[in-house]
Design a protein around this motif. Structure first.
Motif, mmCIF file in Angstrom:
data_model
loop_
_atom_site.group_PDB
_atom_site.id
_atom_site.type_symbol
_atom_site.label_atom_id
_atom_site.label_comp_id
_atom_site.label_asym_id
_atom_site.label_seq_id
_atom_site.Cartn_x
_atom_site.Cartn_y
_atom_site.Cartn_z
ATOM 1 N N GLU A 157 36.522 80.600 22.474
ATOM 2 C CA GLU A 157 37.449 79.509 22.180
ATOM 3 C C GLU A 157 38.636 80.000 21.367
ATOM 4 O O GLU A 157 39.802 79.669 21.668
ATOM 5 C CB GLU A 157 36.713 78.406 21.427
ATOM 6 N N ARG A 161 42.521 80.304 22.602
ATOM 7 C CA ARG A 161 43.546 79.574 21.842
ATOM 8 C C ARG A 161 44.655 80.509 21.377
ATOM 9 O O ARG A 161 45.813 80.095 21.217
ATOM 10 C CB ARG A 161 42.884 78.879 20.653
ATOM 11 N N SER A 162 44.305 81.795 21.193
ATOM 12 C CA SER A 162 45.294 82.787 20.762
ATOM 13 C C SER A 162 46.025 83.424 21.927
ATOM 14 O O SER A 162 46.847 84.318 21.725
ATOM 15 C CB SER A 162 44.601 83.876 19.931
#
Length: 388
Positions: A157, A161-162
């Protein structure tokens, strides 16, 4: 053909940590994984994994463990998931056993907070345990457990997200270096190019790193959840608020490990043999746990915890990928400087996940790392093929 800064083959525990670290540094990362996030086909599952710092395997691991502890807490903050519980840990054996003597040596060498307990003191503090009269124990309050499936999912996750491109359900078939100094990875769905490659294939290391002829042994391991007998010991004594994780080996019996009840009475009391497995093919693992396997581990576990009983709540298989010296294989590929590898974690690697992600990211990005990894050299003598 799509191109990236780094391709990571295997987005399980170590590969997921590597993707998260590289993406957090702004690298264009592709992660390729055969299974789904947090799957149960490899090594990183089973609900709990022990974390500890008084490391009987070798005191050289302790600096990495300190960084890993901090890394797990950072991952908790970044992901918003609860991953770690410090319930204490106890390492029991006769005075000369590696479990006791090695744990004590590591704790002393690195100034780790710990207590040394006699068998009588162990019984008084932990009534579920009845060690041999001459046994000794190292108790470490900062030990505990981490949630493996939650950790793997959390890493994925945060990495996504990065900006990491993570592709699950896509099996890598091969990889090769390219004339320009990069790499090409072939999957069952396409081809990808990159400047650098990180190979963290778990039990599939013999297939994907076959040219290195690493002497890796893939083994089927089993862990079991038994029911505490509450007739002699109150149920609360097995709870994680009062019971530590443990490792025990006394007078040469098979080393076992275990946990407190982490999910209430219905979840049982998890334990298993530490080093008793059978060779297997990771693509054809026998996932059926037989009653004689439950019987064998229960008989051994009762040498320490005589109030363990039945029924067996559940039992599951996992995979260990073991090196001859039981140390990891982490470093740059000896034949290709643009390739880094992490494998052979020998059943004790999960507690290092955050720091291994940093190490493998360092190697991919810079070719070196400030972390001490000499023990894991892919070219060390213990990994060299036998003559002839």
């Amino acid at each position: 053909m799509e191109s990236y800064d780094v391709v990571v083959v295997g987005v399980g525990s170590m590969g997921g940590a590597t993707c998260r670290t590289l993406a957090g540094r702004g690298m264009r990362v592709l992660g390729l994984e055969t299974f789904t996030p947090g799957h149960d086909q490899g090594s990183a599952h089973g609900g709990t994994r022990i974390i500890r710092q008084s490391y009987f395997e070798d005191p050289a691991y302790v600096p990495l463990l300190r960084r890993a502890y901090a890394g797990f807490r950072e991952l908790e903050e970044e992901s918003g998931r609860s991953l770690v519980r410090t319930c204490g840990g106890i390492y029991i054996g006769d005075p000369s056993s590696p479990t006791f003597a090695g744990s004590r040596a590591a704790a002393v060498e690195h100034g780790l907070a710990h207590e040394v307990l006699t068998a009588v003191e162990v019984r008084e503090r932990f009534p579920t345990m009845d060690p041999a009269d001459d046994a000794m124990a190292v108790y470490e309050a900062e030990a505990g457990y981490v949630r493996p499936e939650e950790t793997v999912v959390a890493q994925a996750e945060v990495a996504a997200r990065s900006g990491a491109d993570l592709r699950f359900g896509e099996r890598v078939r091969s990889w090769s270096v390219t004339p320009g100094g990069g790499v090409e990875v072939v999957t069952d769905q396409g081809r990808y190019g990159a400047d650098r490659l990180v190979v963290t294939p778990g039990a599939w290391a013999p297939q994907l790193l076959g040219s290195l002829r690493l002497p890796l042994r893939v083994e089927r391991m089993v862990f079991h959840w038994f029911t505490p007998d509450t007739g002699a010991v109150p149920l609360v004594a097995w709870d994680q608020d009062r019971h530590p994780v443990y490792v025990e080996q006394t007078h040469g019996n098979e080393q076992i490990y275990g946990f407190p009840m982490t999910d209430g009475p219905s979840g049982g009391f998890k334990l298993g043999f530490f080093r008793v497995g059978t060779p297997t093919d990771p693509d054809a693992v026998d996932r059926v746990v037989r009653e004689e396997e439950n019987d064998a581990v229960l008989a051994r576990a009762r040498q320490l915890s005589p109030h363990l009983g039945r029924p067996v709540v559940q039992a599951k298989t996992c995979l260990y990928t073991i090196t001859p010296d039981e140390h990891f294989v982490v470093g740059r590929h000896p034949e290709h400087e643009q390739v880094s590898i992490g494998c052979g974690f020998s059943g004790h690697g999960f507690k290092f996940v955050p720091v291994m992600g940093e190490i493998l990211a360092d190697l991919a990005q810079h070719g070196t790392t400030p972390h001490p990894i000499g023990l894991f050299d892919p070219t060390r003598a213990a990994l060299r093929p036998a003559p002839g």
